[in-house]
Design a protein around this motif. Structure first.
Motif, PDB file in Angstrom:
ATOM      1  N   UNK A   1       0.898  -1.465   0.102  1.00  0.00           N
ATOM      2  CA  UNK A   1      -0.394   0.441  -0.377  1.00  0.00           C
ATOM      3  C   UNK A   1       0.639   1.212  -0.121  1.00  0.00           C
ATOM      4  N   UNK A   2       0.601   2.000  -0.901  1.00  0.00           N
ATOM      5  CA  UNK A   2       1.450   3.190  -0.930  1.00  0.00           C
ATOM      6  C   UNK A   2       1.359   4.244  -0.022  1.00  0.00           C
ATOM      7  N   UNK A   3       0.051   4.073   0.701  1.00  0.00           N
ATOM      8  CA  UNK A   3      -0.112   5.064   2.189  1.00  0.00           C
ATOM      9  C   UNK A   3       0.430   4.413   3.895  1.00  0.00           C
ATOM     10  N   UNK A   4       1.863   3.221   3.464  1.00  0.00           N
ATOM     11  CA  UNK A   4       2.639   2.437   4.336  1.00  0.00           C
ATOM     12  C   UNK A   4       3.354   3.390   4.543  1.00  0.00           C
ATOM     13  N   UNK A   5       4.201   4.313   3.749  1.00  0.00           N
ATOM     14  CA  UNK A   5       5.217   4.568   4.251  1.00  0.00           C
ATOM     15  C   UNK A   5       5.171   6.341   3.927  1.00  0.00           C
ATOM     16  N   UNK A   6       5.647   6.931   4.273  1.00  0.00           N
ATOM     17  CA  UNK A   6       5.214   8.501   4.181  1.00  0.00           C
ATOM     18  C   UNK A   6       6.162   8.426   2.796  1.00  0.00           C
ATOM     19  N   UNK A   7       6.277  10.358   2.089  1.00  0.00           N
ATOM     20  CA  UNK A   7       6.318  10.481   0.957  1.00  0.00           C
ATOM     21  C   UNK A   7       7.559  10.741   1.098  1.00  0.00           C
ATOM     22  N   UNK A   8       8.485  10.567   0.303  1.00  0.00           N
ATOM     23  CA  UNK A   8      10.077  10.592   0.178  1.00  0.00           C
ATOM     24  C   UNK A   8      10.587  11.954   0.734  1.00  0.00           C
ATOM     25  N   UNK A   9      10.975  12.449   1.551  1.00  0.00           N
ATOM     26  CA  UNK A   9      11.829  13.418   1.822  1.00  0.00           C
ATOM     27  C   UNK A   9      10.561  14.493   3.024  1.00  0.00           C
ATOM     28  N   UNK A  10       9.545  13.579   2.984  1.00  0.00           N
ATOM     29  CA  UNK A  10       8.629  14.359   4.499  1.00  0.00           C
ATOM     30  C   UNK A  10       9.957  13.915   5.723  1.00  0.00           C
ATOM     31  N   UNK A  11       9.562  14.912   6.863  1.00  0.00           N
ATOM     32  CA  UNK A  11      10.682  15.030   7.673  1.00  0.00           C
ATOM     33  C   UNK A  11       9.661  14.640   8.869  1.00  0.00           C
ATOM     34  N   UNK A  12       9.454  14.195  10.002  1.00  0.00           N
ATOM     35  CA  UNK A  12       9.540  13.136  10.835  1.00  0.00           C
ATOM     36  C   UNK A  12       9.760  14.203  12.454  1.00  0.00           C
ATOM     37  N   UNK A  13       9.150  14.978  13.164  1.00  0.00           N
ATOM     38  CA  UNK A  13       9.588  15.581  14.143  1.00  0.00           C
ATOM     39  C   UNK A  13       8.828  14.884  15.676  1.00  0.00           C
ATOM     40  N   UNK A  14       9.670  14.677  16.377  1.00  0.00           N
ATOM     41  CA  UNK A  14       9.659  14.388  17.499  1.00  0.00           C
ATOM     42  C   UNK A  14      10.446  14.843  18.296  1.00  0.00           C
ATOM     43  N   UNK A  15       9.624  15.588  19.348  1.00  0.00           N
ATOM     44  CA  UNK A  15      10.937  16.134  20.691  1.00  0.00           C
ATOM     45  C   UNK A  15      10.673  14.356  21.654  1.00  0.00           C
ATOM     46  N   UNK A  16      11.628  13.887  22.550  1.00  0.00           N
ATOM     47  CA  UNK A  16      11.955  13.489  23.135  1.00  0.00           C
ATOM     48  C   UNK A  16      13.295  14.433  24.916  1.00  0.00           C
ATOM     49  N   UNK A  17      11.885  14.041  25.747  1.00  0.00           N
ATOM     50  CA  UNK A  17      12.798  14.425  26.815  1.00  0.00           C
ATOM     51  C   UNK A  17      14.017  16.025  26.339  1.00  0.00           C
ATOM     52  N   UNK A  18      13.261  17.299  25.843  1.00  0.00           N
ATOM     53  CA  UNK A  18      13.701  18.270  25.557  1.00  0.00           C
ATOM     54  C   UNK A  18      15.151  18.099  24.857  1.00  0.00           C
ATOM     55  N   UNK A  19      15.040  16.846  24.212  1.00  0.00           N
ATOM     56  CA  UNK A  19      15.835  17.046  22.809  1.00  0.00           C
ATOM     57  C   UNK A  19      14.100  17.476  20.974  1.00  0.00           C
ATOM     58  N   UNK A  20      14.231  17.718  20.506  1.00  0.00           N
ATOM     59  CA  UNK A  20      14.610  17.984  18.407  1.00  0.00           C
ATOM     60  C   UNK A  20      15.534  17.049  18.027  1.00  0.00           C
ATOM     61  N   UNK A  21      14.001  15.559  17.577  1.00  0.00           N
ATOM     62  CA  UNK A  21      14.904  14.412  16.899  1.00  0.00           C
ATOM     63  C   UNK A  21      14.190  14.293  15.498  1.00  0.00           C
ATOM     64  N   UNK A  22      14.488  15.168  14.164  1.00  0.00           N
ATOM     65  CA  UNK A  22      14.360  15.310  13.104  1.00  0.00           C
ATOM     66  C   UNK A  22      14.437  13.845  12.113  1.00  0.00           C
ATOM     67  N   UNK A  23      13.917  13.441  12.139  1.00  0.00           N
ATOM     68  CA  UNK A  23      13.762  11.700  10.778  1.00  0.00           C
ATOM     69  C   UNK A  23      13.243  12.181   8.706  1.00  0.00           C
ATOM     70  N   UNK A  24      14.170  12.401   8.010  1.00  0.00           N
ATOM     71  CA  UNK A  24      13.570  12.038   7.013  1.00  0.00           C
ATOM     72  C   UNK A  24      13.443  10.969   6.167  1.00  0.00           C
ATOM     73  N   UNK A  25      12.543  10.656   5.607  1.00  0.00           N
ATOM     74  CA  UNK A  25      12.047   9.745   4.830  1.00  0.00           C
ATOM     75  C   UNK A  25      12.953   9.381   3.266  1.00  0.00           C
ATOM     76  N   UNK A  26      13.605   8.440   2.875  1.00  0.00           N
ATOM     77  CA  UNK A  26      14.121   8.603   2.085  1.00  0.00           C
ATOM     78  C   UNK A  26      13.887   7.828   1.368  1.00  0.00           C
ATOM     79  N   UNK A  27      14.197   7.379  -0.471  1.00  0.00           N
ATOM     80  CA  UNK A  27      13.971   5.997  -0.604  1.00  0.00           C
ATOM     81  C   UNK A  27      13.883   4.962  -0.123  1.00  0.00           C
ATOM     82  N   UNK A  28      14.931   4.788   0.110  1.00  0.00           N
ATOM     83  CA  UNK A  28      15.686   3.424   1.692  1.00  0.00           C
ATOM     84  C   UNK A  28      15.261   3.106   2.891  1.00  0.00           C
ATOM     85  N   UNK A  29      14.444   4.395   2.785  1.00  0.00           N
ATOM     86  CA  UNK A  29      14.149   4.165   3.929  1.00  0.00           C
ATOM     87  C   UNK A  29      14.233   5.290   5.402  1.00  0.00           C
ATOM     88  N   UNK A  30      15.016   5.728   6.285  1.00  0.00           N
ATOM     89  CA  UNK A  30      14.891   6.516   6.707  1.00  0.00           C
ATOM     90  C   UNK A  30      15.949   7.407   6.887  1.00  0.00           C
TER      91      UNK A  30
END
Length: 147
Positions: A82-111
């Motif tokens: 299903x195409x909607x299982x993985x976010x679109x390539x280039x999407x940035x996922x942002x999560x704050x954890x214990x006061x630090x902001x973590x940014x993950x970028x979706x790539x063609x091969x994963x993250x």
């Protein structure tokens, strides 16, 4: 079937599911797939319009097929995912954890996180927290109840 097309489309929302399945058999000459009601409604709506106004031009179909092959490399296994299982390539996922902001970028091969490639969000969540997490839940792409 003297109803107008917009009226038929509107009626799909209130039509009981068994009747939607009957309409499917009528419009597609096959048994309906075992998918949810929303899927049946959307495909029936498209089919009703397709029959009334005509479908896609052959040139458009060829272009879509070519784009699909470029996206999945012609890999039939990938095309079934299903195409909607993985976010679109280039999407940035942002999560704050214990006061630090973590940014993950979706790539063609994963993250990618902190300049390093990862195959799964769970591996990144584990690297951030030091404990096992469902990556989809950790980054808010899926809630805990449906995980």
């Amino acid at each position: 079937m003297t109803d107008t097309i917009p009226a038929r489309l509107t009626a799909l929302k209130t039509t009981p599911t068994p009747e939607l399945r009957d309409q499917w058999r009528e419009l597609f000459d096959s048994d309906p797939p075992p998918f949810n009601r929303r899927y049946l409604e959307s495909r029936l709506a498209y089919r009703i319009q397709e029959l009334a106004y005509g479908g896609l031009k052959p040139k458009t179909v060829r272009r879509l097929e070519k784009l699909g092959e470029e996206l999945d490399g012609g890999d039939r296994k990938k095309s079934r995912i299903r195409a909607d299982l993985t976010p679109i390539v280039g999407t940035r996922l942002i999560r704050e954890w214990q006061g630090l902001e973590h940014v993950v970028t979706v790539t063609a091969d994963g993250f990618e996180w902190q300049g390093r490639p990862y195959k799964s969000l769970s591996a990144i969540a584990r690297a951030i927290t030091g404990t096992r997490w469902n990556g989809w839940v950790f980054f808010g792409l899926k809630n805990r109840r449906s995980a």
